[in-house]
Design a protein around this motif. Structure first.
Motif, PDB file in Angstrom:
ATOM      1  N   ALA A 147      -5.050  -1.248  -5.364  1.00 22.16           N
ATOM      2  CA  ALA A 147      -5.529  -1.403  -3.987  1.00 22.16           C
ATOM      3  C   ALA A 147      -5.219  -0.190  -3.133  1.00 22.16           C
ATOM      4  O   ALA A 147      -6.015   0.193  -2.270  1.00 22.16           O
ATOM      5  N   ILE A 148      -4.065   0.452  -3.383  1.00 22.82           N
ATOM      6  CA  ILE A 148      -3.668   1.573  -2.540  1.00 22.82           C
ATOM      7  C   ILE A 148      -4.596   2.773  -2.714  1.00 22.82           C
ATOM      8  O   ILE A 148      -4.686   3.635  -1.836  1.00 22.82           O
ATOM      9  N   THR A 149      -5.321   2.834  -3.824  1.00 15.96           N
ATOM     10  CA  THR A 149      -6.220   3.972  -4.079  1.00 15.96           C
ATOM     11  C   THR A 149      -7.621   3.749  -3.519  1.00 15.96           C
ATOM     12  O   THR A 149      -8.435   4.682  -3.514  1.00 15.96           O
ATOM     13  N   ASP A 157       3.691   0.484  -2.099  1.00 12.78           N
ATOM     14  CA  ASP A 157       2.237   0.335  -2.126  1.00 12.78           C
ATOM     15  C   ASP A 157       1.801  -0.885  -1.317  1.00 12.78           C
ATOM     16  O   ASP A 157       0.833  -0.821  -0.546  1.00 12.78           O
ATOM     17  N   ILE A 158       2.508  -1.984  -1.492  1.00 12.54           N
ATOM     18  CA  ILE A 158       2.182  -3.209  -0.758  1.00 12.54           C
ATOM     19  C   ILE A 158       2.332  -2.986   0.741  1.00 12.54           C
ATOM     20  O   ILE A 158       1.477  -3.385   1.547  1.00 12.54           O
ATOM     21  N   ASN A 159       3.414  -2.327   1.137  1.00 15.03           N
ATOM     22  CA  ASN A 159       3.665  -2.095   2.557  1.00 15.03           C
ATOM     23  C   ASN A 159       2.598  -1.191   3.168  1.00 15.03           C
ATOM     24  O   ASN A 159       2.151  -1.401   4.305  1.00 15.03           O
ATOM     25  N   SER A 160       2.170  -0.170   2.414  1.00 12.49           N
ATOM     26  CA  SER A 160       1.126   0.736   2.910  1.00 12.49           C
ATOM     27  C   SER A 160      -0.194   0.001   3.094  1.00 12.49           C
ATOM     28  O   SER A 160      -0.949   0.272   4.033  1.00 12.49           O
ATOM     29  N   LEU A 161      -0.480  -0.928   2.190  1.00 10.60           N
ATOM     30  CA  LEU A 161      -1.723  -1.691   2.268  1.00 10.60           C
ATOM     31  C   LEU A 161      -1.701  -2.710   3.406  1.00 10.60           C
ATOM     32  O   LEU A 161      -2.671  -2.839   4.153  1.00 10.60           O
ATOM     33  N   THR A 200      -5.546  -2.332   7.679  1.00  7.75           N
ATOM     34  CA  THR A 200      -6.711  -1.661   8.276  1.00  7.75           C
ATOM     35  C   THR A 200      -7.894  -1.543   7.321  1.00  7.75           C
ATOM     36  O   THR A 200      -8.985  -1.148   7.747  1.00  7.75           O
ATOM     37  N   LYS A 201      -7.717  -1.878   6.047  1.00 11.83           N
ATOM     38  CA  LYS A 201      -8.828  -1.695   5.107  1.00 11.83           C
ATOM     39  C   LYS A 201      -9.055  -2.903   4.197  1.00 11.83           C
ATOM     40  O   LYS A 201      -9.605  -2.776   3.116  1.00 11.83           O
TER      41      LYS A 201
END
Length: 307
Positions: A71-73, A175-179, A226-227
């Motif tokens: 998901a992060i990509t 990664d989870i936190n960024s998403l 945001t995405k």
């Protein structure tokens, strides 16, 4: 001789790495005995432990880690069951992480039978006090009458911790936190009832301690991605939600040393039903589980030399 010079910086680097890996989690290892700090004395200590929570372990598997990495990509992420699982994993790790724990602490005997202290858990600030219900209040240098090996002590404590909760520094959690743009704060109240049996007069060579613990936690959390989209519509953020839950447990610890310095291995066990938690896109999750907290501590006793 060269080996000894090389060992010190190597050991220091290893210890520093361990502390950096430790996030700001309020300490739940119970390392106190039933005897509080005598009036006018200080006790300084360090504890290193590990928080093992079944709720967090059950929410994080290879599928969740792969979903986070994928998901992060992506520029746009469709809301699926995997997105729900990512949120549940983030919540589980904030409520009860699987990670090292550490704290530096100091205690002072205010009056006979009452002491208070402060712990710094590398981001979490902890204040506590304890009142001695049973047993003499002397010192190894000046024991009270009847203070011998086997003397029973009992105390009740109150610990309050406040912190800005964050996820441990693990790749998939980053990664989870960024998403999800996850944010949380929490406050924790812990009440231990401690019994102990002295080794030597007034715990001169230590004690064995055991007891029960009640804890209550207040958590606020939210997600602001945001995405993430549901169809062609961006999923709105989840504003701050407030929850609270209780924990129940027991513990045992062993204090071993002589007069001024002690080693304290300990283990605590907790059960908690965290309750139901709202997630993005109208979803929710429920969490419960058992937590084991083994620890090893070191304690330095500083007598009141003016007496």
């Amino acid at each position: 001789m060269k080996t000894s010079f090389l060992f010190a910086p190597t050991g220091l680097l290893a210890a520093s790495a361990l502390l950096l890996a430790t996030s700001c989690t309020a300490p739940r290892a119970i390392v106190a005995t039933g005897k509080v700090t005598p009036q006018g004395e200080f006790r300084v200590g360090y504890n290193q432990g590990f928080n093992v929570a079944t709720a967090s372990l059950s929410k994080v598997g290879s599928a969740v880690k792969e979903a986070a990495a994928q998901a992060i990509t992506q520029q746009k992420v469709d809301y699926t069951d995997a997105t729900t699982q990512l949120q549940a994993a983030a919540l589980a790790y904030v409520l009860d992480p699987v990670q090292p724990t550490a704290d530096l602490n100091v205690r002072y005997g205010i009056v006979p039978r009452l002491d208070a202290g402060y712990k710094y858990a590398f981001g979490s600030h902890v204040f506590d006090a304890a009142y001695q219900l049973l047993g003499p209040t002397g010192t190894p240098e000046n024991p009270e009458a009847g203070a011998t090996t086997g003397t029973t002590y009992a105390s009740i404590g109150l610990q309050f911790a406040t912190q800005r909760a964050k996820l441990p520094s693990l790749a998939f959690l980053s990664d989870i936190n960024s998403l999800l743009n996850f944010r949380a704060t929490r406050n924790d109240l812990l009440i231990p009832l401690t019994f102990s049996n002295s080794f030597g007069p007034e715990e001169e060579i230590g004690a064995i301690s055991y007891g029960l613990v009640y804890a209550h936690s207040w958590v606020s959390y939210g997600f602001a991605p945001t995405k993430i989209y549901s169809g062609s519509v961006q999923v709105p953020e989840l504003p701050l939600q407030s929850r609270n839950f209780s924990s129940f447990g027991g513990f045992v610890n062993l204090k071993l040393g002589y007069r001024y310095f002690y080693v304290v291995p300990a283990v605590s066990l907790f059960y908690q039903n965290y309750g139901d938690y709202a997630l993005l896109n109208g979803q929710s999750t429920s969490l419960s589980g058992v937590t084991v907290v083994p620890s090893l501590g070191f304690q330095l006793r500083i007598p009141n030399f003016t007496k």
